[in-house]
Write a protein that holds these residues in place. Structure first.
Motif, PDB file in Angstrom:
ATOM      1  N   LYS A  38     -26.181  -6.364 -31.890  1.00  0.00           N
ATOM      2  CA  LYS A  38     -27.709  -6.252 -32.711  1.00  0.00           C
ATOM      3  C   LYS A  38     -27.854  -7.811 -33.520  1.00  0.00           C
ATOM      4  CE  LYS A  38     -28.158  -1.473 -33.026  1.00  0.00           C
ATOM      5  NZ  LYS A  38     -28.548  -1.270 -31.839  1.00  0.00           N
ATOM      6  N   ASN A  39     -26.968  -8.605 -33.705  1.00  0.00           N
ATOM      7  CA  ASN A  39     -27.008  -9.781 -34.423  1.00  0.00           C
ATOM      8  C   ASN A  39     -27.335 -10.949 -33.525  1.00  0.00           C
ATOM      9  OD1 ASN A  39     -26.597  -8.927 -36.940  1.00  0.00           O
ATOM     10  ND2 ASN A  39     -24.376  -8.664 -36.560  1.00  0.00           N
ATOM     11  N   PHE A  40     -27.179 -10.733 -32.346  1.00  0.00           N
ATOM     12  CA  PHE A  40     -27.664 -11.846 -31.231  1.00  0.00           C
ATOM     13  C   PHE A  40     -29.306 -12.202 -31.299  1.00  0.00           C
ATOM     14  CE2 PHE A  40     -28.290 -13.094 -26.624  1.00  0.00           C
ATOM     15  CZ  PHE A  40     -27.876 -14.481 -26.843  1.00  0.00           C
ATOM     16  N   VAL A  41     -29.746 -13.084 -32.209  1.00  0.00           N
ATOM     17  CA  VAL A  41     -31.022 -13.387 -32.284  1.00  0.00           C
ATOM     18  C   VAL A  41     -31.680 -13.903 -31.044  1.00  0.00           C
ATOM     19  CG1 VAL A  41     -32.697 -15.099 -33.670  1.00  0.00           C
ATOM     20  CG2 VAL A  41     -30.634 -13.974 -34.680  1.00  0.00           C
ATOM     21  N   LYS A  42     -31.023 -14.402 -30.083  1.00  0.00           N
ATOM     22  CA  LYS A  42     -31.721 -14.889 -28.879  1.00  0.00           C
ATOM     23  C   LYS A  42     -32.197 -13.539 -27.989  1.00  0.00           C
ATOM     24  CE  LYS A  42     -32.214 -19.214 -27.314  1.00  0.00           C
ATOM     25  NZ  LYS A  42     -33.298 -19.819 -27.912  1.00  0.00           N
ATOM     26  N   GLY A  43     -31.477 -12.534 -28.152  1.00  0.00           N
ATOM     27  CA  GLY A  43     -31.954 -11.370 -27.502  1.00  0.00           C
ATOM     28  C   GLY A  43     -33.148 -10.768 -27.907  1.00  0.00           C
ATOM     29  N   TYR A  44     -33.431 -10.811 -29.260  1.00  0.00           N
ATOM     30  CA  TYR A  44     -34.861 -10.385 -29.795  1.00  0.00           C
ATOM     31  C   TYR A  44     -35.951 -11.363 -29.323  1.00  0.00           C
ATOM     32  CZ  TYR A  44     -31.997  -7.540 -33.013  1.00  0.00           C
ATOM     33  OH  TYR A  44     -31.361  -6.486 -33.406  1.00  0.00           O
ATOM     34  N   PHE A  45     -35.699 -12.866 -29.239  1.00  0.00           N
ATOM     35  CA  PHE A  45     -36.544 -13.781 -28.880  1.00  0.00           C
ATOM     36  C   PHE A  45     -36.996 -13.728 -27.098  1.00  0.00           C
ATOM     37  CE2 PHE A  45     -37.628 -17.917 -26.895  1.00  0.00           C
ATOM     38  CZ  PHE A  45     -38.642 -18.217 -27.737  1.00  0.00           C
ATOM     39  N   ARG A  46     -35.860 -13.364 -26.485  1.00  0.00           N
ATOM     40  CA  ARG A  46     -36.378 -12.908 -25.159  1.00  0.00           C
ATOM     41  C   ARG A  46     -36.863 -11.913 -24.896  1.00  0.00           C
ATOM     42  NH1 ARG A  46     -31.592 -16.269 -23.862  1.00  0.00           N
ATOM     43  NH2 ARG A  46     -32.336 -18.438 -23.422  1.00  0.00           N
ATOM     44  N   LEU A  47     -36.671 -10.820 -25.821  1.00  0.00           N
ATOM     45  CA  LEU A  47     -37.393  -9.516 -25.389  1.00  0.00           C
ATOM     46  C   LEU A  47     -38.792  -9.622 -25.948  1.00  0.00           C
ATOM     47  CD1 LEU A  47     -37.451  -6.630 -25.437  1.00  0.00           C
ATOM     48  CD2 LEU A  47     -36.876  -6.203 -27.560  1.00  0.00           C
ATOM     49  N   ALA A  48     -39.001 -10.402 -27.110  1.00  0.00           N
ATOM     50  CA  ALA A  48     -40.171 -10.740 -27.390  1.00  0.00           C
ATOM     51  C   ALA A  48     -41.048 -11.512 -26.325  1.00  0.00           C
ATOM     52  CB  ALA A  48     -40.364 -11.464 -28.842  1.00  0.00           C
ATOM     53  N   THR A  49     -40.552 -12.420 -25.788  1.00  0.00           N
ATOM     54  CA  THR A  49     -40.950 -13.125 -24.731  1.00  0.00           C
ATOM     55  C   THR A  49     -41.501 -12.297 -23.422  1.00  0.00           C
ATOM     56  OG1 THR A  49     -39.746 -15.314 -25.371  1.00  0.00           O
ATOM     57  CG2 THR A  49     -40.557 -15.219 -23.045  1.00  0.00           C
ATOM     58  N   ALA A  50     -40.437 -11.625 -23.059  1.00  0.00           N
ATOM     59  CA  ALA A  50     -41.067 -10.633 -21.912  1.00  0.00           C
ATOM     60  C   ALA A  50     -42.086  -9.727 -22.428  1.00  0.00           C
ATOM     61  CB  ALA A  50     -39.574  -9.729 -21.723  1.00  0.00           C
ATOM     62  N   LEU A  51     -42.056  -9.396 -23.575  1.00  0.00           N
ATOM     63  CA  LEU A  51     -43.181  -8.258 -23.831  1.00  0.00           C
ATOM     64  C   LEU A  51     -44.629  -8.974 -24.170  1.00  0.00           C
ATOM     65  CD1 LEU A  51     -41.241  -6.158 -26.615  1.00  0.00           C
ATOM     66  CD2 LEU A  51     -42.101  -5.519 -24.173  1.00  0.00           C
ATOM     67  N   LYS A  52     -44.357 -10.283 -24.500  1.00  0.00           N
ATOM     68  CA  LYS A  52     -45.736 -11.054 -24.632  1.00  0.00           C
ATOM     69  C   LYS A  52     -45.995 -11.443 -23.204  1.00  0.00           C
ATOM     70  CE  LYS A  52     -47.444 -15.602 -26.040  1.00  0.00           C
ATOM     71  NZ  LYS A  52     -46.910 -17.047 -26.373  1.00  0.00           N
ATOM     72  N   ALA A  53     -45.383 -11.708 -22.232  1.00  0.00           N
ATOM     73  CA  ALA A  53     -45.788 -11.886 -20.948  1.00  0.00           C
ATOM     74  C   ALA A  53     -46.281 -10.505 -20.188  1.00  0.00           C
ATOM     75  CB  ALA A  53     -44.591 -12.519 -19.992  1.00  0.00           C
ATOM     76  N   LYS A  54     -45.965  -9.386 -20.630  1.00  0.00           N
ATOM     77  CA  LYS A  54     -46.327  -8.304 -20.304  1.00  0.00           C
ATOM     78  C   LYS A  54     -47.802  -7.707 -20.997  1.00  0.00           C
ATOM     79  CE  LYS A  54     -43.248  -5.073 -19.354  1.00  0.00           C
ATOM     80  NZ  LYS A  54     -42.120  -4.307 -19.368  1.00  0.00           N
ATOM     81  N   ASN A  55     -48.014  -8.737 -21.847  1.00  0.00           N
ATOM     82  CA  ASN A  55     -49.155  -8.223 -22.716  1.00  0.00           C
ATOM     83  C   ASN A  55     -49.045  -7.395 -23.913  1.00  0.00           C
ATOM     84  OD1 ASN A  55     -51.579  -9.291 -23.700  1.00  0.00           O
ATOM     85  ND2 ASN A  55     -52.898  -8.078 -22.212  1.00  0.00           N
ATOM     86  N   ASP A  56     -47.831  -6.898 -24.206  1.00  0.00           N
ATOM     87  CA  ASP A  56     -47.432  -5.860 -25.241  1.00  0.00           C
ATOM     88  C   ASP A  56     -47.246  -6.562 -26.463  1.00  0.00           C
ATOM     89  OD1 ASP A  56     -46.430  -3.706 -26.803  1.00  0.00           O
ATOM     90  OD2 ASP A  56     -44.865  -3.452 -25.474  1.00  0.00           O
ATOM     91  N   LEU A  57     -48.442  -7.089 -26.989  1.00  0.00           N
ATOM     92  CA  LEU A  57     -48.306  -7.649 -28.263  1.00  0.00           C
ATOM     93  C   LEU A  57     -47.768  -7.048 -29.225  1.00  0.00           C
ATOM     94  CD1 LEU A  57     -51.630  -9.842 -28.209  1.00  0.00           C
ATOM     95  CD2 LEU A  57     -49.483 -10.377 -26.877  1.00  0.00           C
ATOM     96  N   GLU A  58     -47.984  -5.587 -29.608  1.00  0.00           N
ATOM     97  CA  GLU A  58     -47.616  -5.028 -30.713  1.00  0.00           C
ATOM     98  C   GLU A  58     -45.992  -4.751 -30.548  1.00  0.00           C
ATOM     99  OE1 GLU A  58     -47.846  -0.395 -32.153  1.00  0.00           O
ATOM    100  OE2 GLU A  58     -49.730  -1.015 -31.362  1.00  0.00           O
ATOM    101  N   GLY A  59     -45.362  -4.432 -29.260  1.00  0.00           N
ATOM    102  CA  GLY A  59     -44.181  -4.508 -29.174  1.00  0.00           C
ATOM    103  C   GLY A  59     -43.394  -5.834 -29.262  1.00  0.00           C
ATOM    104  N   CYS A  60     -44.099  -6.917 -28.971  1.00  0.00           N
ATOM    105  CA  CYS A  60     -43.355  -8.207 -29.052  1.00  0.00           C
ATOM    106  C   CYS A  60     -43.503  -8.557 -30.456  1.00  0.00           C
ATOM    107  CB  CYS A  60     -44.551  -9.297 -28.529  1.00  0.00           C
ATOM    108  SG  CYS A  60     -44.117 -10.972 -28.581  1.00  0.00           S
TER     109      CYS A  60
END
Length: 124
Positions: free
Chosen positions: A26-48
């Protein structure tokens, strides 16, 4: 793994891999960044934005997360203003001048000086 999926534009798999990273640490910050990147690409701005906020809760000074959140907030603001302008056009077409004016006031609070808003204000 998530970064690999990003390179081949496999955003569903990228999202899954990023979630797995976060679940493992849960402390791996890059995981959150990559999750946000994927959600942004999928146009899930709220989830991002939720993913970015979760990452910032772990490391509030992370520049990548802060930059992406700022970018997303601006994107959402722009989309909200565009929706207000569309609503105003619809209200004007239906003769609801009072409603159109109120809608434009809301839009101008978000984007003062926007030429589209000013043009429509002159019409209403």
């Amino acid at each position: 793994m998530a970064a690999c999926y990003e390179k081949i534009l496999a955003y569903d798999e990228m999202e899954d891999a990023a979630r797995s990273c976060i679940k493992a640490d849960k402390n791996f910050v890059k995981g959150y960044f990559r999750l946000a990147t994927a959600l942004k690409a999928k146009n899930d701005l709220e989830g991002c934005i939720k993913a970015l906020e979760s990452g910032l809760a772990v490391n509030s000074s992370n520049g990548d997360l802060k930059r992406m959140k700022k970018e997303l907030t601006e994107l959402q603001r722009g989309e909200t203003v565009a929706a207000y302008i569309r609503k105003c056009e619809e209200q004007t077409a239906n003769g609801d001048i009072g409603g159109a004016f109120k809608t434009l006031e809301l839009a101008s609070r978000l984007d003062a000086g926007n030429p589209d808003i000013e043009r429509m204000m002159a019409r209403v």
